[in-house]
Scaffold this active site. Structure first.
Site, PDB file in Angstrom:
ATOM      1  N   VAL A 116      35.654  98.741  69.565  1.00  0.00           N
ATOM      2  CA  VAL A 116      35.194  97.416  69.481  1.00  0.00           C
ATOM      3  C   VAL A 116      35.593  96.784  68.590  1.00  0.00           C
ATOM      4  O   VAL A 116      36.772  97.193  68.074  1.00  0.00           O
ATOM      5  CB  VAL A 116      34.197  97.380  68.316  1.00  0.00           C
ATOM      6  CG1 VAL A 116      32.659  98.394  68.696  1.00  0.00           C
ATOM      7  CG2 VAL A 116      34.231  98.190  67.033  1.00  0.00           C
ATOM      8  N   GLU A 117      35.689  95.399  68.370  1.00  0.00           N
ATOM      9  CA  GLU A 117      36.239  94.495  67.821  1.00  0.00           C
ATOM     10  C   GLU A 117      38.096  94.329  68.530  1.00  0.00           C
ATOM     11  O   GLU A 117      39.271  94.460  67.599  1.00  0.00           O
ATOM     12  CB  GLU A 117      36.967  94.587  66.389  1.00  0.00           C
ATOM     13  CG  GLU A 117      35.352  93.767  65.577  1.00  0.00           C
ATOM     14  CD  GLU A 117      35.097  93.033  65.943  1.00  0.00           C
ATOM     15  OE1 GLU A 117      35.748  92.414  66.257  1.00  0.00           O
ATOM     16  OE2 GLU A 117      33.989  93.045  64.759  1.00  0.00           O
TER      17      GLU A 117
END
Length: 804
Positions: free
Chosen positions: A498-499
């Site tokens: 994620v990110e």
């Protein structure tokens, strides 16, 4: 004499370059020195020497000549080879701020500035929230039940999160939020994560990239009043739709569109947007009441006011989840039961006023997102990683002392200590990083720093978990309510994905953005090359390029001189002590080498360096590890000196700078111009290694320390939720370990007698009574040994089930 005079001139030029004396002043000093030496050595004034000197000085100092002879050819060549900067890339590069990472990239860190950096502190309100509300939330959580029975947080935990404003940590108090600092947010998420990763992710998302932060920074006052109070008190649950099937880490390529048109809203015709979107992997989507959405805006009819502009680019809007046409899909299964799912919509009409910040912010979404990614990259994900690694330190260290094989604590085996030393150093490193990075976030949103934090924190967590699994062995792989490692193990893939996926963060972002944002000249030079007026661009480029040449010469000379002396005699912070002095000097050398190699790579490869990801990633590794080393030094200096603290910091610093050094070697070994690569390596490391890997003595020392109640173990515990409940996965190990510590030498005396055959008995109780009868232990110790041995065995066994 002539050779000595020329050598004197060369030394003078080197000194002037090293001291960064201005070009005009330096030229004047060289001319005066040349004339003085010419009076002593007439051969210095021969035309064969004076004419070349005059040519060089004229080219460097006379603007019109310099531009014609030097700058213009370079300007033309670079303009052809450098790729143009797109609007999206420009937004990304201009977004956010820079901090200490810029100093490290310069080749000459300002240690006076570093000495003035103080680590963040909690306010009384923030500390109270962590001690009370966060602890109360943790007491409501059982990750095994959440993961395997409920597939969700328990209802009372959801309500507690809402009632106590956990979703409004970043929202200003005037809107009902808590307005906590980045450091407080990190500490809160970390403590929750030490109990439940699912709860931490749930609390994390509204306080990282999402509607709350975007509204606070960019929303209109009407939008803030409409949404922020509900987001703060939990009556509104937000999610943010950015990624999709065709756009993950390359979020700039999102295919979702918003066509500006007129439509009906609440009985009136208004200018709005017809949205079509398909988003995936959106955390909190299944329970969201308000959806933040990123899409590309097109205005074919010029309704936004500019008839010459059709493509506005990425834009962010805020939409009620129950708005007609918005569809929340079924849940994804990311391996942890936090709420995550898809969002769809086809021809969904919204008023243009729903753009965050209003119609004037159409096309500003990418910059908004880049500037707001800091919370997720710099606060939330590193907080989860730090919690995991600190819990590994505490639990694995305790388990390695409780568990025995071959009549020895498993943590005493050197093979095991090689792993546990890494676990210990990683826990220390990540705490140091957390505090340094959140301090940097107080100054703004440094995008390069937060990319470093996200990548390296999650990668260090991955390695810490892997080492922990190796040490705990079969006890760690059998799932069940007793297993204290399995939840961390399952959370690793989420954290690294994620990110922004870690591979792309390392290979594209850290150096890609770092070179542009942190280099003192590069970005402005590229901007000058793209000015519409070539004459104006050349003039601006000429000034920058001249200063850039001086910067290159200074760093190359600095790298060579520092390389010869191993960084010794270089500048230090005023408060450097006997422990930190040599580490700062090594950082000076590696920083100069990074700056020199970066300029060489950019000069030789130009725009192709963007595609040579293996090379740019290694330079990014150097930059990151220097930043990590500075974080460790700052963290170490904030505590009283103990041998335990020194040992952890020494291992962590050695590891960081060794990785940086090896990245430089790999860069030089793989640089396409082999002759230049040899020069690069020799200049930076003329004597071979700058630093060596942690030695065996240090490995053994940390391997012993992690099993003891040492000052670092005690310090790291304050950032965690530490259970002492013997029926809890973590509390079982912790309480057993504390029993072992309380026994002190009694347990070892008992085991020594047992293993040597001095005592007899079929059970532990019989053996302990025999030991007491033979004065090996005291009578009052019999029950303590029996109780501990029962708890020890209970700590070692794993769960079993009737059926799966």
């Amino acid at each position: 004499m002539l050779l000595l005079s020329l050598l004197a001139i060369w030394i003078l030029v080197a000194i002037l370059t090293y001291r960064q004396v201005a070009l005009a002043a330096a030229s004047s000093i060289v001319i005066i020195a040349w004339l003085v030496l010419g009076a002593i050595t007439p051969a210095m004034l021969s035309p064969w020497l004076v004419v070349p000197l005059a040519v060089i000085l004229v080219v460097l100092n006379v603007g019109a000549v310099r531009r014609a002879v030097l700058t213009k050819p370079v300007f033309g060549m670079l303009k052809k080879t450098m790729p143009p900067i797109s609007a999206t890339e420009r937004d990304a590069l201009e977004a956010g701020t820079t901090w200490w990472e810029k100093q490290l990239f310069s080749g000459r860190p300002d240690w006076n500035e570093f000495a003035g950096i103080s680590l963040p502190q909690l306010t009384a309100e923030e500390q109270s929230f962590i001690d009370n509300e966060v602890s109360q939330l943790c007491a409501l959580l059982d990750e095994w039940k959440i993961q395997n029975d409920l597939k969700d947080l328990p209802p009372e935990a959801w309500q507690f999160l809402k009632d106590k404003n956990f979703f409004g940590l970043i929202i200003p108090k005037e809107y009902g939020g808590r307005d906590f600092s980045p450091y407080a947010q990190s500490r809160i998420m970390s403590k929750i994560a030490s109990r439940s990763g699912t709860a931490a992710v749930t609390a994390m998302v509204p306080n990282s990239l999402g509607p709350g932060e975007l509204l606070v920074k960019y929303g209109t006052e009407e939008q803030r009043q409409r949404w922020l109070p509900g987001l703060a008190n939990g009556t509104e649950i937000p999610c943010f739709g950015l990624t999709g099937p065709e756009a993950g880490s390359d979020a700039g390529s999102i295919p979702d569109t918003g066509i500006v048109c007129k439509g009906m809203f609440e009985g009136q015709e208004v200018v709005g947007l017809k949205l079509t979107f398909s988003k995936r992997w959106i955390t909190l989507a299944p329970v969201a009441t308000v959806v933040g959405l990123a899409f590309k805006v097109y205005d074919p009819e010029g309704l936004l006011g500019d008839p010459n502009k059709t493509d506005y680019g990425i834009t962010c809007a805020l939409i009620p989840a129950n708005h007609p046409g918005v569809e929340i899909g079924k849940r994804h299964n990311p391996g942890s039961p936090f709420m995550n799912g898809p969002i769809y919509g086809t021809d969904v009409f919204i008023p243009v006023d729903w753009i965050i910040g209003g119609a004037a912010m159409a096309g500003k979404g990418w910059r908004m997102l880049i500037e707001c990614l800091g919370a997720g990259r710099g606060v939330s994900l590193p907080a989860l990683s730090t919690a995991s690694s600190e819990m590994n330190y505490r639990m694995v260290g305790a388990y390695a002392r409780i568990r025995r094989q071959f009549n020895t604590e498993v943590g005493k085996f050197e093979g095991v200590q090689e792993a546990t030393a890494e676990i210990a150093a990683t826990g220390y490193t990540l705490e140091a990083m957390r505090q340094f990075v959140t301090k940097g976030l107080e100054t703004g949103a440094p995008s390069v720093m937060t990319a470093m934090a996200k990548y390296h924190a999650t990668e260090l967590m991955r390695k810490s978990v892997e080492h922990s699994m190796d040490v705990v062995g079969g006890r760690a792989i059998q799932k069940g309510p007793r297993n204290f490692l399995v939840a961390s193990y399952h959370s690793v893939p989420v954290a690294i994905t994620v990110e922004g996926a870690n591979i792309l963060t390392r290979s594209l972002m850290i150096f890609g953005q770092g070179a542009m944002r942190c280099h003192p000249f590069l970005f402005e030079e590229m901007q000058a090359m793209q000015l519409e007026n070539p004459a104006e661009g050349l003039k601006k480029f000429d000034k920058l390029f001249t200063a850039h040449l001086g910067h290159i010469a200074n760093n190359m000379l600095r790298t060579k001189l520092l390389g010869l002396v191993g960084g010794r005699f270089s500048s230090l912070p005023a408060n450097a002590d006997d422990f930190s002095k040599r580490w700062y000097q090594r950082i000076n050398l590696l920083s100069a080498a990074l700056a020199s190699m970066s300029d060489i790579a950019l000069g030789v490869l130009g725009g192709n360096l963007k595609r040579r990801e293996l090379l740019s990633a290694r330079l990014g590794d150097v930059h990151s590890q220097l930043f990590i080393a500075c974080a460790i030094l700052k963290f170490h200096s904030a505590h009283p000196r103990t041998r335990a603290e020194d040992a952890h910091a020494e291992y962590a610093l050695t590891r960081a700078l060794y990785i940086a050094q090896e990245a430089l070697r790999d860069f030089a070994d793989n640089f396409p111009m082999r002759s230049l690569a040899c020069v690069i390596r020799f200049v930076a490391m003329p004597w071979g290694s700058i630093v060596k890997k942690p030695n065996d003595h240090l490995i053994r020392e940390l391997g012993d320390l992690i099993m003891e109640e040492n000052p670092v173990r005690t310090m790291l515990a304050q950032y965690l939720y530490v259970s002492h409940d013997p029926e809890d996965a973590f509390g079982r190990v912790e309480s057993t370990y504390q029993m072992l510590l309380s026994l002190g030498p009694v347990w070892h005396a008992f085991l020594k007698a047992k293993n040597s055959g001095k005592i007899s008995g079929a059970t532990t109780e019989e053996q302990a009574k025999d030991a007491a009868a033979k004065n090996i232990i005291q009578p009052q110790d019999v029950s303590r040994i029996v109780d501990y041995d029962a708890r020890r065995f209970d700590c070692l066994i794993t769960d079993s089930f009737d059926k799966l």
